[in-house]
Design a protein around this motif. Structure first.
Motif, PDB file in Angstrom:
ATOM      1  N   TYR A 106       7.331   6.723  -7.810  1.00  0.00           N
ATOM      2  CA  TYR A 106       7.134   5.310  -7.482  1.00  0.00           C
ATOM      3  C   TYR A 106       8.359   4.746  -6.764  1.00  0.00           C
ATOM      4  CZ  TYR A 106       5.754   0.461  -7.672  1.00  0.00           C
ATOM      5  OH  TYR A 106       5.417  -0.816  -7.310  1.00  0.00           O
ATOM      6  N   ASP A 107       9.533   5.050  -7.300  1.00  0.00           N
ATOM      7  CA  ASP A 107      10.774   4.564  -6.690  1.00  0.00           C
ATOM      8  C   ASP A 107      10.940   5.083  -5.266  1.00  0.00           C
ATOM      9  OD1 ASP A 107      11.339   3.209  -9.001  1.00  0.00           O
ATOM     10  OD2 ASP A 107      12.857   4.622  -9.725  1.00  0.00           O
ATOM     11  N   ALA A 108      10.325   6.224  -4.964  1.00  0.00           N
ATOM     12  CA  ALA A 108      10.417   6.806  -3.621  1.00  0.00           C
ATOM     13  C   ALA A 108       9.363   6.231  -2.681  1.00  0.00           C
ATOM     14  CB  ALA A 108      10.265   8.326  -3.701  1.00  0.00           C
ATOM     15  N   GLY A 109       8.532   5.294  -3.185  1.00  0.00           N
ATOM     16  CA  GLY A 109       7.575   4.626  -2.313  1.00  0.00           C
ATOM     17  C   GLY A 109       6.145   5.119  -2.410  1.00  0.00           C
ATOM     18  N   TRP A 110       5.860   5.998  -3.399  1.00  0.00           N
ATOM     19  CA  TRP A 110       4.524   6.563  -3.547  1.00  0.00           C
ATOM     20  C   TRP A 110       3.789   5.909  -4.709  1.00  0.00           C
ATOM     21  CZ3 TRP A 110       2.780  10.989  -0.650  1.00  0.00           C
ATOM     22  CH2 TRP A 110       3.725  11.476   0.273  1.00  0.00           C
ATOM     23  N   ASP A 111       2.478   6.127  -4.755  1.00  0.00           N
ATOM     24  CA  ASP A 111       1.682   5.703  -5.907  1.00  0.00           C
ATOM     25  C   ASP A 111       1.334   6.950  -6.719  1.00  0.00           C
ATOM     26  OD1 ASP A 111       0.025   4.471  -7.747  1.00  0.00           O
ATOM     27  OD2 ASP A 111      -1.724   4.483  -6.425  1.00  0.00           O
ATOM     28  N   PRO A 112       2.075   7.219  -7.783  1.00  0.00           N
ATOM     29  CA  PRO A 112       1.850   8.430  -8.574  1.00  0.00           C
ATOM     30  C   PRO A 112       0.684   8.282  -9.541  1.00  0.00           C
ATOM     31  CG  PRO A 112       3.729   7.235  -9.434  1.00  0.00           C
ATOM     32  CD  PRO A 112       3.236   6.455  -8.262  1.00  0.00           C
ATOM     33  N   VAL A 113      -0.255   9.214  -9.489  1.00  0.00           N
ATOM     34  CA  VAL A 113      -1.445   9.179 -10.334  1.00  0.00           C
ATOM     35  C   VAL A 113      -1.576  10.523 -11.057  1.00  0.00           C
ATOM     36  CG1 VAL A 113      -3.959   8.956 -10.392  1.00  0.00           C
ATOM     37  CG2 VAL A 113      -2.610   7.566  -8.790  1.00  0.00           C
ATOM     38  N   VAL A 114      -1.783  10.473 -12.352  1.00  0.00           N
ATOM     39  CA  VAL A 114      -1.902  11.687 -13.159  1.00  0.00           C
ATOM     40  C   VAL A 114      -3.372  11.967 -13.448  1.00  0.00           C
ATOM     41  CG1 VAL A 114      -1.190  12.872 -15.262  1.00  0.00           C
ATOM     42  CG2 VAL A 114       0.329  11.187 -14.201  1.00  0.00           C
ATOM     43  N   GLU A 132       0.845  -1.180   0.000  1.00  0.00           N
ATOM     44  CA  GLU A 132       0.000   0.000   0.000  1.00  0.00           C
ATOM     45  C   GLU A 132       0.891   1.245   0.000  1.00  0.00           C
ATOM     46  OE1 GLU A 132      -3.264   0.764  -0.104  1.00  0.00           O
ATOM     47  OE2 GLU A 132      -3.706  -1.323  -0.579  1.00  0.00           O
ATOM     48  N   ARG A 133       0.615   2.142  -0.898  1.00  0.00           N
ATOM     49  CA  ARG A 133       1.419   3.346  -1.015  1.00  0.00           C
ATOM     50  C   ARG A 133       0.516   4.567  -0.921  1.00  0.00           C
ATOM     51  NH1 ARG A 133       6.215   2.830  -4.512  1.00  0.00           N
ATOM     52  NH2 ARG A 133       6.839   0.647  -4.568  1.00  0.00           N
ATOM     53  N   PRO A 134       0.976   5.643  -0.316  1.00  0.00           N
ATOM     54  CA  PRO A 134       0.192   6.877  -0.337  1.00  0.00           C
ATOM     55  C   PRO A 134       0.179   7.442  -1.752  1.00  0.00           C
ATOM     56  CG  PRO A 134       2.340   7.272   0.638  1.00  0.00           C
ATOM     57  CD  PRO A 134       2.232   5.790   0.435  1.00  0.00           C
ATOM     58  N   VAL A 135      -0.931   8.029  -2.136  1.00  0.00           N
ATOM     59  CA  VAL A 135      -1.092   8.547  -3.494  1.00  0.00           C
ATOM     60  C   VAL A 135      -0.531   9.957  -3.591  1.00  0.00           C
ATOM     61  CG1 VAL A 135      -2.748   9.204  -5.281  1.00  0.00           C
ATOM     62  CG2 VAL A 135      -3.112   7.124  -3.935  1.00  0.00           C
TER      63      VAL A 135
END
Length: 218
Positions: free
Chosen positions: A94-102, A58-61
């Motif tokens: 993403y590599d930093a642990g987040w879930d990137p959404v555009v 689970e990653r923060p968005v």
């Protein structure tokens, strides 16, 4: 009777016109292709891409917003750059642990007052890039709020375990700006956070001033 052969000048003209036509067709195809690639990159969360489909983490968005800039839509260099920037932004977050959404214009258009606000924004004397900057506020409001970073803002030191929760009880927060005597005197919207209600409230606050600047840069 012998058919006259076209002159060298005429052949040269025909060849030049053929090249121009073929280039125009190729350019139109490339622009369409890159617009399509941008659309895929923009609409797909990294966690749903095949390379990451098996992850359970689970990653923060973290959101960003991107729309096709009509002022540069036919510029292939611009199209290449936008695709590269979107891919880079997603990978680094993403590599930093987040879930990137555009988020896209589709998200902004889901706002119940989009048409009303769009009419007011269109009266401003601004380029379409600045026009799109208004759309991101509506998109964030409609997606439940949260963190938003500019497409060229990267996480150099943002461990999601430490920074993944929206701070200040969801109150709207600006993370970059100029300070004087401990107070922020100007803000840079490179990284923002807030609840959906806070994003909506901030946007409505800005829109109160838009009609007063019709025909002007704002």
């Amino acid at each position: 009777m012998q058919t006259p052969r076209p002159s060298a000048a005429r052949l040269s003209t025909i060849s030049t016109l053929t090249i121009v036509v073929l280039f125009a067709i190729s350019t139109t195809f490339d622009v369409t292709l890159y617009n399509r690639e941008q659309s895929v990159l923009r609409r797909t969360s990294v966690k749903y891409l095949p390379a990451f489909a098996d992850e359970d983490e689970e990653r923060p968005v973290i959101y960003t917003f991107h729309g096709i800039n009509k002022d540069w839509a036919d510029n292939l260099i611009y199209q290449h750059t936008q695709i590269d920037m979107l891919a880079t932004w997603k990978k680094l977050w993403y590599d930093a642990g987040w879930d990137p959404v555009v988020l896209t214009d589709d998200d902004a258009k889901a706002h119940p007052d989009f048409d009303k606000y769009e009419k007011e924004i269109s009266k401003l004397k601004i380029g379409f890039y600045d026009h799109l900057c208004f759309h991101r506020w509506m998109a964030m409001s409609q997606n439940g709020g949260g963190f938003m970073a500019d497409i060229d803002s990267y996480p150099l030191n943002m461990d999601p375990k430490e920074f993944g929760t929206i701070p200040n009880s969801g109150k709207f927060t600006v993370f970059e700006g100029s300070f004087s005597d401990g107070k922020m005197i100007s803000a840079v919207p490179s990284l923002l956070s807030g609840s959906a209600g806070e994003w909506e409230s901030m946007f409505k606050g800005m829109m109160k001033y838009v009609p007063k600047h019709a025909g002007k840069f704002f």
